[in-house]
Design a protein around this motif. Structure first.
Motif, PDB file in Angstrom:
ATOM      1  N   GLU A 169      58.534  29.162  -0.621  1.00 27.99           N
ATOM      2  CA  GLU A 169      58.173  27.834  -1.140  1.00 27.99           C
ATOM      3  C   GLU A 169      56.329  28.246  -2.150  1.00 27.99           C
ATOM      4  O   GLU A 169      55.664  27.528  -2.874  1.00 27.99           O
ATOM      5  CB  GLU A 169      56.656  28.080  -0.122  1.00 27.99           C
ATOM      6  N   ARG A 170      55.595  29.562  -2.193  1.00 27.65           N
ATOM      7  CA  ARG A 170      55.072  29.657  -2.860  1.00 27.65           C
ATOM      8  C   ARG A 170      55.298  29.308  -4.632  1.00 27.65           C
ATOM      9  O   ARG A 170      54.718  29.046  -4.718  1.00 27.65           O
ATOM     10  CB  ARG A 170      54.580  31.212  -2.806  1.00 27.65           C
ATOM     11  N   LYS A 171      56.649  29.172  -5.080  1.00 29.63           N
ATOM     12  CA  LYS A 171      56.597  29.589  -6.412  1.00 29.63           C
ATOM     13  C   LYS A 171      57.050  27.850  -6.507  1.00 29.63           C
ATOM     14  O   LYS A 171      57.148  27.701  -7.570  1.00 29.63           O
ATOM     15  CB  LYS A 171      58.008  30.453  -6.768  1.00 29.63           C
ATOM     16  N   ALA A 172      58.226  27.447  -6.123  1.00 24.82           N
ATOM     17  CA  ALA A 172      57.827  26.218  -5.580  1.00 24.82           C
ATOM     18  C   ALA A 172      56.308  25.053  -5.900  1.00 24.82           C
ATOM     19  O   ALA A 172      56.557  23.808  -6.370  1.00 24.82           O
ATOM     20  CB  ALA A 172      58.747  25.312  -4.755  1.00 24.82           C
ATOM     21  N   MET A 173      55.043  25.879  -4.970  1.00 23.01           N
ATOM     22  CA  MET A 173      53.698  24.862  -5.159  1.00 23.01           C
ATOM     23  C   MET A 173      53.384  25.424  -6.607  1.00 23.01           C
ATOM     24  O   MET A 173      52.953  24.490  -6.805  1.00 23.01           O
ATOM     25  CB  MET A 173      53.529  25.429  -4.136  1.00 23.01           C
ATOM     26  N   SER A 174      53.326  26.932  -7.260  1.00 27.92           N
ATOM     27  CA  SER A 174      53.048  27.431  -8.397  1.00 27.92           C
ATOM     28  C   SER A 174      53.441  26.453  -9.884  1.00 27.92           C
ATOM     29  O   SER A 174      52.984  25.699 -10.544  1.00 27.92           O
ATOM     30  CB  SER A 174      52.511  28.582  -7.908  1.00 27.92           C
TER      31      SER A 174
END
Length: 376
Positions: A282-287
Motif C-alpha cells: 500500500e505504501r508503495k502504491a500510494m507514493s
C-alpha cells in the motif's frame, strides 16, 4: 604506508566463502527456509517482486534468503534471473474495475457501495513490540470479499467533478513501450512513467510523494481508494484463438483524488494519481500515485517548481538497482583514476603555492611518516 590488497581470485573465493558462512549464522539455531519467508514475510516478498519486476513469491523468497535479507541485493538477483526467461507474448490488460478486494478503503466517503473493507492492515495497531506473536480468530465479514465493488472515483465522475479516466468515448489506449527492452527516451508517455514508477525504489518514491504534500509539487491529495486483492491474468494464445486464464496475482491499487483549481481553458475539478503494484504494498502504491499526479503538471499547465515534478530527475533516479550499482561500484578498485586525480591536485597545489608564496610558507609540513604513497 599504502599496501595494495593482494590475492586476486583466491581472495575473492575466500570472500564468497565467508559471506556464505555469515549467512548460515549460528550452527545451534534452526535454519529458516524460503517457504517461511514467503508465508510469513509477505510484505517484504511483495516489495522484492514489485521492484524486481517479476511476480513469483517463491523466487522472491529464495532471493531474499540468498541475499541474507538485503532487499536491493534480492531485487538484483530477481531481475538478473528475469532476463534469462523466454518471452511468449503479452497478457491482456488486467481488469481492476471489478477487483475482488481483501482490503478496500476510501478516505473520501464514509459510506461507499460495497462498504469499507479494512482487511489485513497495520493502520490500527498500537505499534508496540509483542512478547510473542499470536494469531487471533477473524470474524466473518458482513460483505463477501468476492463481491465486486464499484470504484469510488466513479461517484465523482457521475457529476463530472473529476477528470475522465479517458479523453473521450472513441479513445483507445495505445500499446505502451517496454522499458525492460527499449531504451528510456524523455519525455515519456504516462504509461511508460507508470512502468518506471512501479519498478522504482519504495523509499525514494515515498520521500518524493511526501515532498509533494509539503509544498514541493502543489499536491493536495485524498486517498480516493486503496484496494488489495487478487485478479485473474489472461493470455491470448494465437493457436487457440481466444484468451485463456493463466493464473491469479495479488495486486495493490491506489487512486488519489487531487484538487485542481482550474485554468483558462479547464474547469475546476478533481484530478487523478494512479498506482498499481505487485503484492501487498500500500505504501508503495500510494507514493506512486502521488508522484504520478505530480508528474502530470504539463497536462494541467502547472509550473515546475520542485524535483518531484522533473520527469527526468524522478525516473532516472527511481531505479534502485541502477542506483545501488553506481554507488556500490565506488568500493571497487579505482587506482588508476585516483592516481590521475592525485597528480592533478599536487600540480594545482604547486601552482597555487607559486602564486601565493607567503601562504605556502605558513602551511604545515607534511608528515612523511604517515603519507600514503600510491604505487603506479
Amino acid at each position: 604506508m599504502y599496501v595494495a590488497v593482494k590475492g586476486g581470485e583466491k581472495a575473492i573465493a575466500n570472500a564468497h566463502a565467508l559471506l556464505a558462512k555469515r549467512g548460515q549464522g549460528s550452527t545451534d539455531a534452526p535454519r529458516i527456509d524460503y517457504p517461511q519467508i514467503r508465508n510469513q514475510m509477505g510484505v517484504l516478498v511483495s516489495r522484492v517482486m514489485a521492484e524486481g519486476s517479476l511476480y513469483d513469491p517463491e523466487l522472491a523468497a529464495k532471493a531474499l534468503l540468498q541475499a541474507q535479507g538485503d532487499v536491493l541485493e534480492a531485487v538484483t538477483l530477481l531481475r538478473s534471473y528475469r532476463t534469462t526467461l523466454p518471452r511468449f507474448g503479452v497478457t491482456i490488460a488486467v481488469d481492476t474495475v471489478g477487483l475482488p478486494s481483501e482490503r478496500r478503503v476510501s478516505a473520501t466517503f464514509k459510506d461507499i457501495p460495497g462498504g469499507q473493507q479494512l482487511g489485513a492492515t497495520f493502520d490500527y495497531t498500537h505499534r508496540l513490540l509483542a512478547d510473542e506473536l499470536h494469531t487471533p480468530e477473524v470474524a466473518t465479514p458482513d460483505v463477501p470479499i468476492d463481491e465486486p465493488m464499484p470504484r469510488v472515483t466513479d461517484l465523482l465522475g457521475a457529476d463530472a467533478l473529476i477528470e475522465r479516466d479517458r479523453p473521450d468515448a472513441g479513445w483507445t489506449d495505445p500499446d505502451p513501450g517496454d522499458l525492460t527492452r527499449e531504451p528510456t527516451v524523455f519525455p515519456m508517455s504516462r504509461a511508460e512513467r507508470l512502468q518506471a514508477l512501479t519498478r522504482g525504489d519504495e523509499g525514494f518514491l515515498l520521500s518524493l510523494g511526501y515532498s509533494t504534500q509539503r509544498g514541493f509539487g502543489n499536491n493536495h491529495p485524498f486517498a480516493g481508494e486503496v484496494r488489495v486483492g487478487e485478479v485473474e491474468v489472461e493470455f491470448h494464445a494465437p493457436e487457440i484463438g481466444h484468451a485463456v486464464p493463466i493464473g491469479r496475482i495479488e495486486l495493490t491499487e491506489c487512486q488519489m483524488v487531487n484538487q485542481f483549481v482550474g485554468s483558462a481553458d479547464q474547469a475546476p475539478q478533481f484530478t487523478r494519481g494512479y498506482g498499481l503494484v505487485f503484492g501487498r504494498a500500500e505504501r508503495k502504491a500510494m507514493s506512486m500515485s502521488l508522484v504520478d499526479r505530480t508528474l502530470r503538471h504539463q497536462e494541467f499547465g502547472e509550473r515546475i517548481v520542485s524535483p518531484a515534478q522533473d520527469e527526468e530527475f524522478v525516473i532516472a533516479h527511481a531505479d534502485n538497482v541502477e542506483a545501488a550499482g553506481f554507488v556500490e561500484h565506488l568500493k571497487l578498485p579505482h587506482y588508476v583514476d585516483f592516481q590521475a586525480e592525485l597528480g592533478l591536485i599536487r600540480s594545482l597545489r604547486r601552482e597555487f603555492q607559486e602564486r601565493h608564496p607567503a601562504e605556502a610558507s605558513e602551511a604545515p609540513a607534511a608528515d612523511n611518516s604517515t603519507r600514503m604513497e600510491a604505487n603506479a
